[in-house]
Write an enzyme that holds these catalytic residues in place. Structure first.
Site, short mmCIF file in Angstrom:
data_model
loop_
_atom_site.label_atom_id
_atom_site.label_comp_id
_atom_site.label_asym_id
_atom_site.label_seq_id
_atom_site.Cartn_x
_atom_site.Cartn_y
_atom_site.Cartn_z
N ARG A 102 -6.82 4.76 3.91
CA ARG A 102 -5.97 4.77 5.06
C ARG A 102 -5.06 6.16 4.84
O ARG A 102 -4.04 6.16 5.06
CB ARG A 102 -4.99 3.90 5.57
CG ARG A 102 -5.80 2.51 5.86
CD ARG A 102 -5.03 1.34 6.07
NE ARG A 102 -5.49 0.06 6.52
CZ ARG A 102 -5.70 -0.72 7.63
NH1 ARG A 102 -4.92 0.22 8.50
NH2 ARG A 102 -6.35 -1.49 7.84
N ASP A 105 1.87 3.55 1.57
CA ASP A 105 2.06 4.49 2.76
C ASP A 105 3.48 3.92 3.62
O ASP A 105 3.93 2.77 3.17
CB ASP A 105 0.72 4.52 3.82
CG ASP A 105 0.48 3.12 4.03
OD1 ASP A 105 1.09 2.14 3.92
OD2 ASP A 105 -0.48 2.79 4.74
N TYR A 157 -8.24 4.31 -1.89
CA TYR A 157 -7.27 3.87 -0.89
C TYR A 157 -7.91 4.74 0.61
O TYR A 157 -7.83 5.87 0.49
CB TYR A 157 -5.86 4.27 -1.16
CG TYR A 157 -4.93 3.73 0.17
CD1 TYR A 157 -4.63 2.37 0.60
CD2 TYR A 157 -4.42 4.82 1.13
CE1 TYR A 157 -3.86 2.16 1.69
CE2 TYR A 157 -3.49 4.36 2.08
CZ TYR A 157 -3.39 2.90 2.35
OH TYR A 157 -2.63 2.70 3.60
N ASP A 188 0.76 -1.34 -0.08
CA ASP A 188 -0.05 -0.21 0.04
C ASP A 188 0.93 1.45 -0.10
O ASP A 188 2.03 1.17 0.42
CB ASP A 188 -0.90 -0.03 1.25
CG ASP A 188 -2.12 -0.97 1.17
OD1 ASP A 188 -2.39 -1.46 -0.10
OD2 ASP A 188 -2.95 -1.00 1.90
#
Length: 641
Positions: free
Chosen positions: A322, A104, A320, A102
């Protein structure tokens, strides 16, 4: 063979769907021509337990603290060994690996630690996907970057994981062992984020408990003016008996003035009138969405996060989730009408909002300079099948669509008036607002904030028709709720006493991250430190006792917020992970010297005495570094901080 390693199976399926080839799924992978896609199941690896470094540390002993690994080790999670074996077999055959975690800090760590654990030394590319729909995935596949560009992000994530281990393992052992000496039979868990969050709630509860109300006495007067009537409120002068918020705390001056006011003449001495424009609220970050969903629909932060994950992975309706960003890439602007039209297709309320949108408008939300690793949460454009969504999923989806839709509505235009009248040499103030153009406001509420005043002219005369004194009482601060606690974690600088530190924290990350805040709250509830009473989050006797026994530096937010600042600096190559860890160790040794059984015993007894009952024993948390790890199948959660 090119091997793509996704963070989770749903992402792997989305990638495979966008690749040419048959997409044959076999033995923990999907084969698409000369590309194979496999996946992690959240974190496949975890920090090794203390006894993995030295068997003597299996037993908890104060004289063994602090425990500091000299060479850090990662261990496979118990239920992850099968998927690790799949990746190990495939990576041996790979001529190139693509990291598809992901977008991040944690996503960078999760996949890269597996690649490093396998000792792969070939070329590695980075695939960044924030939208699981095929066109978005195809665009991402055409825009691979060298994974080396994201190594500083990995270093920051790794530094965070190791620091959390050092902090949590050592302080939890220290205070648990001290608790045994004080007569408490149970684990006292301490973490660099969870404990300051608990501290916020304990201090708020203490402020509520210790609050002593006092009366105050506002005085109003109804005034006749040239074009109508209005109500104004007395603004007492400083020589009057006032509290720290300027409220009158002695009724006698108000009663004396109220008796003189009826029939008195005066004049409008100050008039401030101005038109104001207010831009629409920005699209959501996860925390901002959690705050609004809690206020509007009573949903806990964890429930909102779980819903967002389903909307993203299962239903593919949003990007996405988060995300800590509230801005959108400029390249998405030309696509917005199509994606919003798709999102609104099967819902009457959304269709009505869509009819009012003007797609020739451009708000400040479209700003590449404000977009980092990921952008604000937005609808993907896929039509929603509301028969397949739960009621709460529908509520959250509509909120997400609404905040993006609002970017195509005109600004809210209001005419605001502040007036000050002078009667009997005293000042009386009134304010009002009229809406010139509601703009985006009807998407959010139909309620007017304050009624308008009659048209006023500077210097015009007024006459008092009647006056009265009201008796009110100060109220204690409100207990934290999911919404207000998430907001406090986002804006933690407001809860810092040191002005210099507050200034430093003003523009940095708050307490925890978008991905961890909800889990931190739930962990505190599960461990018996917090309890939900209706919507309120309140500390238990045990939670209050632990905060009272700990050094204030452990339960206040300065340290962890500054940690996040340093971790961001590491990710931007402005700080060094080794110097960060050394500073932590120096700090940790000082904190360990403050473990005090007598102080803990006293705080436990005080909590028992105040509450009128025994302090409930904390449920023993699962050892997050043991081999018998719960939820290892697919948890992407980081170790509790």
């Amino acid at each position: 063979m090119r091997l793509i390693i996704a963070e989770k199976p749903s992402l792997a399926r989305a990638i495979a769907d966008a690749l040419p080839g048959s997409g044959k799924r076999q033995d923990g992978a999907i084969h698409c021509g000369d590309t194979t896609v496999t996946w992690c199941l959240g974190h496949l690896l975890e920090q090794a337990a203390p006894e993995a470094y030295d068997p003597a540390d299996k037993q908890w002993r104060l004289d063994r603290l602090p425990i500091v690994p000299q060479q850090w080790k990662l261990m496979p999670r118990s239920k992850a060994r099968g998927q690790l074996a799949v990746i190990r077999k495939l990576i041996k055959q790979a001529s190139e690996v693509v990291h598809a975690g992901d977008p991040d800090r944690e996503g960078q760590l999760l996949v890269q630690e597996v690649i490093d654990y396998m000792k792969y030394r070939g070329p590695v590319q980075r695939l960044l996907i924030s939208d699981l729909n095929r066109p978005a995935v195809s665009r991402a596949l055409a825009s691979l970057r060298p994974n080396a560009e994201y190594h500083p992000l990995f270093q920051a994530a790794q530094a965070r994981a190791r620091a959390d281990w050092l902090y949590g393992i050592n302080l939890t052992r220290a205070w648990t062992l001290t608790g045994r000496q004080a007569g408490h039979d149970g684990v006292l868990s301490v973490g660099r984020v969870q404990t300051p969050v608990l501290g916020l709630i304990v201090r708020r509860d203490n402020a509520i408990r210790d609050f002593v109300p006092h009366p105050f006495y506002p005085l109003w007067v109804d005034l006749k003016v040239a074009l109508g009537q209005l109500r104004a409120w007395w603004a007492p002068k400083e020589h009057q008996p006032l509290d720290d918020q300027g409220r009158l705390i002695d009724r006698r001056p108000a009663d004396a003035l109220a008796a003189q006011l009826p029939g008195a003449s005066g004049q409008l001495t100050q008039l401030d009138q101005q038109e104001k424009r207010q831009a629409p609220p920005l699209p959501y970050s996860l925390s901002a969405l959690q705050v609004d969903a809690a206020r509007r629909h009573g949903l806990s932060a964890q429930v909102v996060l779980d819903i967002c994950q389903r909307l993203y992975e299962q239903h593919k309706l949003i990007t996405y989730p988060r995300s800590d960003c509230r801005y959108l890439p400029e390249e998405h602007l030309p696509l917005a009408q199509r994606s919003l039209s798709g999102a609104c297709q099967n819902d009457q309320a959304l269709q009505q909002w869509l009819k009012g949108a003007d797609f020739s408008l451009r708000s400040k939300a479209w700003n590449d300079k404000q977009v980092g690793a990921h952008h604000a949460i937005a609808p993907s454009g896929k039509p929603a099948d509301f028969s397949q969504l739960s009621a709460t999923e529908g509520h959250v989806f509509r909120l997400i669509v609404r905040n993006v839709m609002a970017q195509f509505y005109r600004p809210l235009r209001t005419f605001e008036v502040k007036a000050e009248f002078t009667l009997l040499e005293e000042a009386f103030r009134a304010r009002g607002q009229s809406i010139l153009d509601p703009g985006w406001k009807p998407l959010f509420t139909t309620r007017d904030e304050s009624p308008p005043l009659p048209t006023l002219t500077q210097g015009e005369a007024c006459q008092a028709l009647g006056a009265a004194v009201e008796e009110k009482e100060t109220r204690p601060p409100e207990p934290f709720t999911d919404a207000s606690l998430i907001k406090a974690m986002m804006n933690i600088g407001r809860y810092v006493d040191d002005p210099a530190v507050r200034r430093t924290l003003r523009d940095t990350d708050g307490l925890g991250t978008e991905a961890t805040r909800a889990g931190i709250i739930e962990t505190l509830v599960q461990r018996g430190y917090l309890v939900r009473k209706q919507k309120a989050l309140r500390a238990t006797k045990l939670g209050s006792a632990l905060i009272a026994a700990l050094p204030s530096a452990v339960s206040t937010p300065e340290r962890t917020a500054l940690w996040e600042q340093r971790l961001r600096a590491i990710s931007e190559q402005q700080d060094n992970a080794n110097t960060f860890q050394q500073a932590l160790l120096d700090d940790l040794r000082g904190l360990l010297s403050h473990s005090d059984a007598a102080r803990l015993r006293n705080s436990l007894q005080t909590a028992q005495g105040e509450a009128g009952g025994p302090v409930k024993r904390a449920s023993k948390p699962r050892n997050r570094y043991s081999k018998k790890k719960a939820n290892s199948k697919g948890s992407r959660k980081t170790p509790v901080q």
